[in-house]
Scaffold this motif. Structure first.
Motif, short mmCIF file in Angstrom:
data_model
loop_
_atom_site.label_atom_id
_atom_site.label_comp_id
_atom_site.label_asym_id
_atom_site.label_seq_id
_atom_site.Cartn_x
_atom_site.Cartn_y
_atom_site.Cartn_z
N LEU A 265 0.86 -1.18 0.00
CA LEU A 265 0.00 0.00 0.00
C LEU A 265 0.89 1.23 0.00
O LEU A 265 1.69 1.44 0.92
CB LEU A 265 -0.91 0.01 1.23
CG LEU A 265 -1.83 1.23 1.38
CD1 LEU A 265 -2.83 1.28 0.23
CD2 LEU A 265 -2.56 1.21 2.72
N TRP A 266 0.76 2.03 -1.05
CA TRP A 266 1.59 3.22 -1.21
C TRP A 266 0.79 4.46 -0.86
O TRP A 266 -0.39 4.56 -1.21
CB TRP A 266 2.10 3.36 -2.65
CG TRP A 266 2.87 2.18 -3.16
CD1 TRP A 266 2.38 1.08 -3.78
CD2 TRP A 266 4.29 1.98 -3.06
NE1 TRP A 266 3.38 0.20 -4.10
CE2 TRP A 266 4.57 0.73 -3.67
CE3 TRP A 266 5.34 2.72 -2.54
CZ2 TRP A 266 5.85 0.22 -3.76
CZ3 TRP A 266 6.63 2.22 -2.64
CH2 TRP A 266 6.87 0.99 -3.23
N ALA A 267 1.42 5.38 -0.15
CA ALA A 267 0.82 6.70 0.09
C ALA A 267 1.37 7.66 -0.95
O ALA A 267 2.56 7.65 -1.27
CB ALA A 267 1.16 7.19 1.49
N ASN A 268 0.48 8.49 -1.49
CA ASN A 268 0.91 9.41 -2.55
C ASN A 268 1.05 10.83 -2.01
O ASN A 268 2.13 11.24 -1.63
CB ASN A 268 -0.08 9.36 -3.72
CG ASN A 268 0.46 10.05 -4.96
OD1 ASN A 268 1.57 10.55 -4.97
ND2 ASN A 268 -0.33 10.07 -6.02
N VAL A 269 -0.03 11.57 -1.96
CA VAL A 269 0.06 12.98 -1.58
C VAL A 269 -1.09 13.32 -0.64
O VAL A 269 -2.07 12.58 -0.50
CB VAL A 269 -0.02 13.91 -2.82
CG1 VAL A 269 1.19 13.71 -3.71
CG2 VAL A 269 -1.31 13.66 -3.60
N VAL A 270 -0.95 14.47 0.01
CA VAL A 270 -2.03 15.10 0.78
C VAL A 270 -2.13 16.55 0.32
O VAL A 270 -1.17 17.11 -0.21
CB VAL A 270 -1.77 15.03 2.30
CG1 VAL A 270 -1.76 13.61 2.80
CG2 VAL A 270 -0.46 15.74 2.66
#
Length: 601
Positions: A35-40
């Protein structure tokens, strides 16, 4: 056939390189799914995005941050994927697993407070290609206990995420993430810390539920297209096409019944016996035949614009063809940006050849200046806008700022591909194109242009010529702006392609009509005028962008405003040059035709 084969090959290469067709990962039961986090970033300002772990103090992996290698298009699009510590095992459900327990310091609480006030969202990606979104927290109004008290707000931080994942055999098909509004931590301004050291304890948890599905792996991205295929959306799109078609029919009907009838009468009048014409007062478009093919002033710049407009026209056609054959999957993270960069570089030879050939026909000699103008007439303003916006993005610490390596790659592509192809095309155009063959001989001295009323000047004609093509596309513009400058997705490329073709037809027809009216008034300066009339639609599009920004969106702030108005101005400049080229070419064909049909002394 070679061109079609090359286009198909590029479509396949673009899809593989940009991640449009992600690697078909297969899993055994218990295998870890990354599971990759991209941006906020703030939901109302889609250009203002930040790296997931740099902006907010989320639970980080114990082994340090692991970034996913990004393609050129992903970097341009502002994607920065980093591995998260969520332990998601294939086909294994999990009930409220503790990710981490953090004592939020005052500074960290303030970071979350500011993010929730700005309605921050986050984006994550499962299995390299399935995106999902959620909000960091919620802001609620608290009614005052007494009339004398002021209204306050309760700021709640979401601490639990629930993942619903669907699978088919050994592949992940679909994923949804939701936050539990009952599992939050109150981080309001007046909240009392729940620890002795003055911090706020927050326990971040998650749960996972797997469920089987019959959806095949090849159709797992169709979920992101469904919202655009709802009946009400299709009705609006088809209404847009019908509106555009009616516009085209009305315009062609006008040309067929009015313009052609007037031309027929002109031909009959001009074909009378010369003796009968001797006493008649010379007037009309025939009598400026000695000047109508006189080359325009500043023909160096004119040829550079025509060459660039031709390049942008073919660039648009290639992008639409790739879109229609499915090269750009929904949320393919920058595949279209990669295609734009590569195709713009590869089509530079078209700009050089077109500019060089017309410049030779007009008797130009400053070849170096013509080549440089062709290279920078569009790239120059775009580069200035990019430098301003990229500097602002760096100051904000946003992922919208290009990394230095990405800037170097684009600069190398321009220096080693775009510039040489432009020079090569200019040389070929200079050496292979024949002389400009005009149906009429151009006189040595230009004929004096009579005084004309104000509505026949350049600006009123530009406004009149640009309004009709704009009216044929304005309904579709909202969906384009909402997709590019919002969180909607645009997938109905065939409909957009039809609208684009209608735009080209309307632009060509209206420029022909405006050119005839200008020549009928014995104003032979139609070269630049037809270009400006064709390109004026770009001015209407920019005016619509101002309306969209202030009336149809919630965008605000320096960075978002600079990005929006700066890059939209560059796109409208490209439209101006491309449609101006279409209008001029249509007018040139029309002028050649009518002056071939009469006998000019």
């Amino acid at each position: 056939m070679n061109a079609l084969g090359a286009l198909a090959a590029f479509a396949a290469a673009s899809s593989l390189f940009c991640g449009a067709t992600a690697a078909r990962h297969s899993y055994a039961e218990g295998d870890k799914v990354k599971l990759w986090a991209n941006v906020v970033g703030p939901f109302s300002n889609p250009s203002v995005t930040y790296q997931y772990y740099e902006r907010l103090p989320f639970c980080q992996p114990l082994d340090g941050l692991v970034h996913k290698p990004a393609t050129l298009g992903e970097l341009v699009d502002g994607n920065r994927l980093v591995l998260t510590p969520y332990d998601i095992a294939f086909q294994q459900n999990r009930e409220r697993v503790t990710l981490c327990s953090k004592a939020l310091t005052r500074r960290e609480v303030q970071q979350f407070q500011a993010a929730i006030r700005d309605d921050f969202y986050f984006q994550m990606v499962l299995d390299d290609s399935l995106p999902m979104w959620g909000f960091v927290g919620k802001l609620e109004k608290v009614a005052p206990a007494t009339p004398a008290e002021k209204e306050t707000h309760r700021i709640s931080l979401f601490t639990h995420m629930h993942f619903d994942i669907a699978y088919n055999l050994d592949r992940v098909i679909e994923v949804n993430v939701s936050t539990d509004s009952s599992r939050t931590v109150d981080i309001s301004e007046d909240v009392t810390p729940n620890t002795e050291d003055g911090t706020i304890r927050a326990e971040f948890t998650y749960s996972v539920v797997w469920s089987p599905t019959d959806i095949p792996y090849a159709q797992r991205m169709e979920k992101y297209r469904r919202v655009q295929f709802l009946p009400q959306h299709l009705e609006i799109h088809w209404f847009s096409i019908i509106n555009s078609c009616v516009t085209v029919l009305l315009l062609t009907g006008f040309l067929a019944t009015i313009l052609l009838r007037v031309l027929r009468n002109d031909f009959l009048r001009f074909s009378r016996d010369e003796d009968a014409m001797e006493d008649a007062e010379e007037s009309g478009w025939k009598y400026c035949h000695g000047d109508v093919f006189r080359f325009p002033p500043n023909h160096n710049l004119f040829c550079a614009l025509i060459g660039t407009g031709t390049q942008l026209f073919f660039l648009g056609i290639f992008i639409f063809l790739l879109s229609c054959v499915g090269a750009f999957a929904p949320y393919s993270r920058g595949s279209m940006y990669t295609a734009l960069i590569v195709l713009y570089a590869l089509t530079a030879g078209i700009a050089g050849y077109t500019a060089g050939s017309y410049y030779r026909q007009m008797g130009g000699t400053a070849w170096v200046r013509n080549t440089l103008l062709t290279c920078v007439v569009f790239c120059g303003p775009f580069f200035i806008a990019f430098c301003i916006n990229n500097t602002i993005a760096i100051a904000y610490g946003s992922t919208a700022a290009f990394p230095f390596g990405t800037i170097c790659i684009i600069a190398v592509i321009w220096a080693l591909v775009t510039l040489p192809l432009t020079i090569l095309g200019c040389i070929i155009g200079k050496n292979t194109r024949t002389d400009f063959k005009a149906p009429c001989r151009t006189t040595k001295y230009p004929r004096e242009v009579p005084d004309l009323p104000w509505y026949r000047s350049a600006l009123p004609q530009m406004l009149g010529a640009g309004f009709l093509p704009f009216s044929a596309i304005y309904i579709e513009l909202y969906y384009i702006f909402a997709s590019v400058w919002g969180h909607k997705i645009y997938t109905i490329y065939p409909i957009l392609f039809i609208v684009f073709i209608i735009l080209l037809i309307v632009t060509a027809f209206i420029c022909v009509a405006m050119t005839y009216f200008q020549l009928a008034a014995e104003d032979h300066r139609w070269w630049w005028r037809s270009f400006f009339c064709g390109g004026s639609t770009g001015l209407f599009v920019y005016a619509y962008s101002i309306y969209f920004y202030f009336q149809r969106s919630d965008m605000s702030g320096l960075m978002q405003s600079c990005f929006f108005f700066g890059y939209v101005a560059c796109v409208c400049l490209g439209f101006f040059i491309m449609l101006g080229t279409v209008g001029w070419r249509a007018s040139l064909l029309f002028v050649r035709h009518i002056y071939k049909a009469i006998k000019c002394e």
